[in-house]
Design an enzyme around this catalytic site. Structure first.
Site, PDB file in Angstrom:
ATOM      1  N   LYS A 199      11.264  -8.236   8.081  1.00 53.64           N
ATOM      2  CA  LYS A 199      11.652  -7.653   6.797  1.00 53.64           C
ATOM      3  C   LYS A 199      10.476  -6.878   6.226  1.00 53.64           C
ATOM      4  O   LYS A 199       9.341  -7.315   6.318  1.00 53.64           O
ATOM      5  CB  LYS A 199      12.004  -8.766   5.808  1.00 53.64           C
ATOM      6  CG  LYS A 199      13.129  -9.657   6.274  1.00 53.64           C
ATOM      7  CD  LYS A 199      14.432  -9.269   5.640  1.00 53.64           C
ATOM      8  CE  LYS A 199      15.548 -10.083   6.273  1.00 53.64           C
ATOM      9  NZ  LYS A 199      16.851  -9.492   6.064  1.00 53.64           N
ATOM     10  N   PHE A 224       2.405  -7.727  -9.157  1.00 56.68           N
ATOM     11  CA  PHE A 224       3.602  -8.451  -8.731  1.00 56.68           C
ATOM     12  C   PHE A 224       4.128  -9.247  -9.925  1.00 56.68           C
ATOM     13  O   PHE A 224       3.375  -9.620 -10.824  1.00 56.68           O
ATOM     14  CB  PHE A 224       3.264  -9.403  -7.572  1.00 56.68           C
ATOM     15  CG  PHE A 224       3.257  -8.722  -6.232  1.00 56.68           C
ATOM     16  CD1 PHE A 224       2.311  -7.740  -5.940  1.00 56.68           C
ATOM     17  CD2 PHE A 224       4.194  -9.032  -5.254  1.00 56.68           C
ATOM     18  CE1 PHE A 224       2.298  -7.096  -4.705  1.00 56.68           C
ATOM     19  CE2 PHE A 224       4.185  -8.400  -4.018  1.00 56.68           C
ATOM     20  CZ  PHE A 224       3.242  -7.434  -3.749  1.00 56.68           C
ATOM     21  N   TRP A 230       6.625  -0.385  -8.153  1.00 59.76           N
ATOM     22  CA  TRP A 230       7.752  -1.060  -7.520  1.00 59.76           C
ATOM     23  C   TRP A 230       8.896  -1.202  -8.521  1.00 59.76           C
ATOM     24  O   TRP A 230      10.054  -0.936  -8.206  1.00 59.76           O
ATOM     25  CB  TRP A 230       7.308  -2.443  -7.018  1.00 59.76           C
ATOM     26  CG  TRP A 230       8.396  -3.203  -6.335  1.00 59.76           C
ATOM     27  CD1 TRP A 230       8.819  -3.051  -5.051  1.00 59.76           C
ATOM     28  CD2 TRP A 230       9.206  -4.232  -6.909  1.00 59.76           C
ATOM     29  NE1 TRP A 230       9.851  -3.921  -4.790  1.00 59.76           N
ATOM     30  CE2 TRP A 230      10.110  -4.655  -5.916  1.00 59.76           C
ATOM     31  CE3 TRP A 230       9.252  -4.835  -8.181  1.00 59.76           C
ATOM     32  CZ2 TRP A 230      11.049  -5.658  -6.137  1.00 59.76           C
ATOM     33  CZ3 TRP A 230      10.194  -5.834  -8.404  1.00 59.76           C
ATOM     34  CH2 TRP A 230      11.082  -6.236  -7.380  1.00 59.76           C
ATOM     35  N   ALA A 254      -2.757   0.997  13.308  1.00 56.29           N
ATOM     36  CA  ALA A 254      -4.163   1.054  12.906  1.00 56.29           C
ATOM     37  C   ALA A 254      -4.988  -0.059  13.524  1.00 56.29           C
ATOM     38  O   ALA A 254      -6.211  -0.028  13.476  1.00 56.29           O
ATOM     39  CB  ALA A 254      -4.272   0.999  11.390  1.00 56.29           C
ATOM     40  N   THR A 300       3.931   1.488  -1.122  1.00 55.42           N
ATOM     41  CA  THR A 300       4.568   1.549  -2.437  1.00 55.42           C
ATOM     42  C   THR A 300       3.611   2.162  -3.459  1.00 55.42           C
ATOM     43  O   THR A 300       4.011   3.006  -4.276  1.00 55.42           O
ATOM     44  CB  THR A 300       4.992   0.128  -2.865  1.00 55.42           C
ATOM     45  OG1 THR A 300       5.794  -0.442  -1.821  1.00 55.42           O
ATOM     46  CG2 THR A 300       5.780   0.148  -4.150  1.00 55.42           C
ATOM     47  N   LYS A 331       0.828  -1.220   0.000  1.00 56.68           N
ATOM     48  CA  LYS A 331       0.000   0.000   0.000  1.00 56.68           C
ATOM     49  C   LYS A 331       0.857   1.264   0.000  1.00 56.68           C
ATOM     50  O   LYS A 331       0.570   2.221  -0.730  1.00 56.68           O
ATOM     51  CB  LYS A 331      -0.918  -0.028   1.225  1.00 56.68           C
ATOM     52  CG  LYS A 331      -1.872   1.142   1.302  1.00 56.68           C
ATOM     53  CD  LYS A 331      -3.097   0.825   2.131  1.00 56.68           C
ATOM     54  CE  LYS A 331      -2.797   0.040   3.382  1.00 56.68           C
ATOM     55  NZ  LYS A 331      -2.367   0.853   4.528  1.00 56.68           N
ATOM     56  N   ARG A 357       2.841   8.039   7.330  1.00 55.71           N
ATOM     57  CA  ARG A 357       3.209   7.751   8.713  1.00 55.71           C
ATOM     58  C   ARG A 357       4.710   7.444   8.835  1.00 55.71           C
ATOM     59  O   ARG A 357       5.331   6.970   7.884  1.00 55.71           O
ATOM     60  CB  ARG A 357       2.422   6.536   9.211  1.00 55.71           C
ATOM     61  CG  ARG A 357       0.954   6.836   9.483  1.00 55.71           C
ATOM     62  CD  ARG A 357       0.169   5.563   9.594  1.00 55.71           C
ATOM     63  NE  ARG A 357       0.236   4.833   8.331  1.00 55.71           N
ATOM     64  CZ  ARG A 357       0.061   3.525   8.207  1.00 55.71           C
ATOM     65  NH1 ARG A 357      -0.165   2.776   9.265  1.00 55.71           N
ATOM     66  NH2 ARG A 357       0.128   2.957   7.016  1.00 55.71           N
ATOM     67  N   PHE A 410      -3.488  -0.446   7.327  1.00 54.18           N
ATOM     68  CA  PHE A 410      -4.217  -1.692   7.085  1.00 54.18           C
ATOM     69  C   PHE A 410      -5.406  -1.464   6.133  1.00 54.18           C
ATOM     70  O   PHE A 410      -5.350  -0.591   5.276  1.00 54.18           O
ATOM     71  CB  PHE A 410      -4.622  -2.351   8.400  1.00 54.18           C
ATOM     72  CG  PHE A 410      -3.438  -2.706   9.256  1.00 54.18           C
ATOM     73  CD1 PHE A 410      -2.354  -3.415   8.726  1.00 54.18           C
ATOM     74  CD2 PHE A 410      -3.366  -2.319  10.584  1.00 54.18           C
ATOM     75  CE1 PHE A 410      -1.242  -3.734   9.513  1.00 54.18           C
ATOM     76  CE2 PHE A 410      -2.267  -2.631  11.368  1.00 54.18           C
ATOM     77  CZ  PHE A 410      -1.211  -3.335  10.822  1.00 54.18           C
TER      78      PHE A 410
END
Lengths: 553, 553
Positions: B102, B378, B407, B270, B70, B68, B91, B298
């Site tokens: 990670k 992706f 990305w 959140a 990204t 999100k 944030r 979230f």
């Protein structure tokens, strides 16, 4: 009378870029934190180490405060008055005491480093980073145990506690890991104040990022069930902890009210750690300035001794001159005067208490370097008292001395002292260490107790005896000793003032600080987590809608 | 393939002064923290609030992450590509998760905010300041009790815990105050993660320094022996705590890899708090930019709902467009696919799981604002899967959507999405709140459960029932509700994926957050202090002698 924070907020600061420029530090070499603070990019390998180094220490402090930082800052401003290229090297204040007791670590009156509010509150985040790194390690240790404990760590023998930069007696002794299987392993634990963390000592002793990482890897965190030491490097987290300190290791640059450059960096307490600002800050000051004035915590028995025996060897340089700060008030207190009656002239008390000054001057003289006494004048001191003290310094102690009044007058009030100090720096002098690393740990402690404190004996508790055996067996007998002792007395009893003789120092425990590279000897009742007083300073602090601060000293 | 930290360290940043200038912010209005970070001096009273506001939310996240942040950053860079005056409002990351798992909170690949290492590690010290302020208050409470307890505080009813920005399960439940008379009063206590502190929520809801101080004064810290509430203002320390946050309240400015300005400020979780960056950061973005893109934590059931029902009324502005982020992988997981098999095409699982997206789109539509779906691509997604998803969004949901590939491609990969969003922002739309403040607390919880989660019932534990009675009796029934719920499911059971119906939400307790101005309803098993995994990310982090960082994602 204006408060320190009023004087600070009314002072006209120069942009930090301009302060850096005074020392020949270019804009590329600094990272600004706001307009008046900066971190300095500085490669200690390029160090020019031939600037003159002046160490400021004092008699035993009293709760009233001797104004050692005020003297240090005023002296720096006097060097500026005399057109010398000067840099100060000072410690950062800890927020615990700031919230607890009136009286900051940024000087006072017209001898202050500024912006004092920022320096006293978080500053550039160094202590917060240390707190975070320290507690991250603590969490990683307990997490290792929770997830199978491959290293076989004994939860009863973990020596790595947790820390906060808060005065909080409630956290001295705690039980953690309650709540069942998913919430860790129940065990006894405790919190120290951040400035007592070994990471703080390491930050102040490290010579670069690689040395920092090496030292972090060497820290002892506990023992296995079969009593083998466990180091940070066994957990493989020295990289992550160093990463958390990548900015904290860079010295901070600020200015005094009179625009003298000041490196303020690191701040281990001098009663429980080595009590001096970072080696990197002192190196930066020596590199960029012709004169560096640095301050060691509390009296010559604590910060002074530790500067000479722990810091100087690592700095590869010893002071060219030592300034011992004394006040009429504190000497009267040492002579038995009532602490509520210090505004009244009392030559008898002064004459009785002055032995404390004598001891501290001799303490520093035995290291082979010239000593100058700074008589820090308070409004309440009578002329007769000041004259008596001047006379004693000159005739009885046979050393140079000068009255300093920087609290009221800034640098102008310290010019006499500065001239004496400059002259002393030019005297040829050979550094004589107190002990050699070949001495046994007990010999080192004995040397400090007999030659610096003036005591006769050292008594080890059974716990300390066992620790001594274990440390020597582990092969760490060559390390220097860092005494943890009350600052108020030369003995381990805070109430014994003056210059006591024929006393015994009681060592209750020895702690192995492998990262810092010293052994801490705990004497008397030394707390590593202070408490707040019944009326904490925090209750009187405020900030209004325009950002105007009140109650911060 | 390059790691995020490699891409970040290789990116060529512009001086922050230049980024500020893009938004018309002068050098006088910023305080630099190094060359690439700054705090912005910004008076919200001069606010121009007519910029367009875009809220990014998502389907229920999976442990794999939906990207999100990204998407948000990539979308911002696409606005830059399209020559729009854009500012992001995001944030700050919490160090606890950074050291644990990670995957950072600074985007990924070619859609990152930089310097990502600094942003992930301490940044400008905001969280450290919150930690310090929170624990200073805790120390002041226990100190009050120690010194006579004039306020008659019941140590068994203190609701103000302690915090650290560390994932440390060992500190969830502790006993403090052991060690006898001089070391406090023994009592049960616990540590939360800093982002769960009410102070964090307050920092993110405060509209200026005065509002911050007022809210801090209103915080509930516990009850007296006769069950009367005790507030911070009863201790008279709201001034000191505000002082500790005087810099933390200022929004931080950084940039994306493609030099889009980004305000990053505050970061309440959140699942246990309201999950949005500070109102001041969003106001600054709205003031200086023509378009503001902000992200809520979230899914739409948590951060999305809370933005609409808690933040928007205080911001006095609602989003002009809502972006719901979805990924093929997460929808397949919601449709029952094995989490180890997400790289294989599986149209059946996608078709089954897509109901999760439907629910989240409808959740946001009921607030009356246009919704655009961002399909975050992706490498493993098949063309058939992407096409199925596009088709579903267009034909079944009847909303606009676009594939985004930031990305790999940065802003260029989000231009299609940006065009749809810009068009949506120009649609006339009226904000429809979910509930009114006149509704009872139970009605508010019911509205969220039935209209947003898709459940049927709310069940209160006895503890929650008593808390409800007490809160209403105290006169706080008009406050909004902040749900604490697992992020993985629309229910309070993390394992129930898809779009469940006919379920009950179990409220275990209600907590009064008088400073933040909301009531937290705890559902299911929500932890306010996370733990570390068996192989924490910290173990792989390192920094070499040249400052090159590895292992930070």
């Amino acid at each position: 009378m204006k408060s320190d924070v009023e004087i600070s907020q009314e002072s006209s600061m120069e942009p930090i870029v301009k302060i850096a420029d005074k020392l020949g530090i270019s804009e590329d070499q600094i990272e600004q934190y706001g307009h008046y603070k900066a971190k300095v990019q500085f490669d200690p390998k390029t160090e020019r180490n031939d600037g003159k180094l002046i160490l400021v220490t004092s008699i035993n402090p009293t709760t009233a405060g001797e104004g050692k930082t005020t003297v240090t800052i005023g002296l720096g401003d006097a060097f500026t008055e005399l057109h010398k290229k000067i840099a100060l090297a000072l410690r950062e204040p800890s927020l615990g005491p700031v919230m607890g007791m009136k009286g900051g670590a940024t000087g006072g009156g017209y001898a202050q480093v500024v912006p004092m509010d920022d320096i006293n509150l978080h500053f550039t985040g160094d202590f917060d980073a240390l707190t975070e790194a320290h507690n991250t390690l603590a969490a990683l240790i307990d997490n290792h145990i929770q997830h199978g404990n491959q290293l076989n760590i004994d939860p009863r023998q973990i020596v790595w506690k947790r820390v906060l930069d808060v005065n909080d007696r409630e956290l001295r002794q705690v039980v953690v890991g309650l709540g069942g299987r998913t919430s860790g392993v129940p065990r006894q634990d405790g919190f120290d104040i951040t400035v007592a963390s070994e990471l703080m000592a390491i930050l102040c002793l490290a010579t670069d990022l690689t040395d920092l990482k090496k030292r972090i890897g060497q820290m002892l965190i506990g023992y296995t069930y079969d009593r083998q030491p466990v180091l940070v490097s066994d957990l493989h987290v020295q990289g992550a902890l160093t990463l958390l300190l990548k900015d904290a290791i860079k010295p901070n640059l600020v200015q005094t009210i009179e625009h003298t450059p000041a490196f303020i960096h690191g701040g281990p307490f001098a009663n429980i750690a080595h009590g001096c600002n970072s080696i990197l800050a002192t190196q930066a000051a020596l590199h960029f300035g012709d004169y560096t004035i640095t301050e060691a915590g509390f009296g010559s028995d604590l910060g002074g001794e530790k500067f000479m025996d722990i810091v100087a060897p690592k700095l590869k340089k010893s002071p060219d001159c030592v300034v011992v700060v004394a006040t009429v008030r504190a000497l009267k207190l040492n002579g038995g005067a009532d602490k509520n009656n210090l505004n009244t002239e009392d030559l008898n008390a002064l004459e009785t208490g002055i032995v404390n000054l004598k001891r501290h001057v001799e303490n520093m003289q035995q290291y082979g370097k010239p000593v100058v006494v700074a008589i820090n004048k308070f409004v309440s001191d009578s002329d007769a008292e000041i004259n008596f003290l001047k006379d004693y310094v000159h005739n009885e102690l046979g050393v140079k001395g000068a009255v300093i009044n920087s609290w009221a007058e800034g640098g102008k009030g310290a010019v006499d002292l500065a001239k004496e100090v400059i002259a002393a720096c030019d005297q040829p002098a050979t550094f004589k260490p107190l002990y050699s690393s070949d001495n046994s740990l007990l010999e080192k402690i004995n040397a400090i107790v007999t030659k610096v404190y003036g005591g006769t004996n050292v008594e080890l508790s059974n716990k300390a005896k066992n620790a001594l055996k274990r440390i020597e067996k582990m092969g760490y007998g060559h390390l220097p000793v860092c005494m943890a002792k009350t600052q108020y007395s030369l003995t381990d009893n805070a109430k014994q003032l003056g210059a006591p003789t024929n006393f015994t120092i009681h060592v209750s425990d020895l702690q192995l600080k492998l990262g810092a590279g010293f052994i801490v000897a705990l004497t008397g009742k030394i707390l590593t987590m202070p408490g707040l007083p019944s009326h904490p300073a925090a209750l009187d602090m405020d900030i209004d809608e325009n950002g105007r601060i009140t109650g911060l000293f």
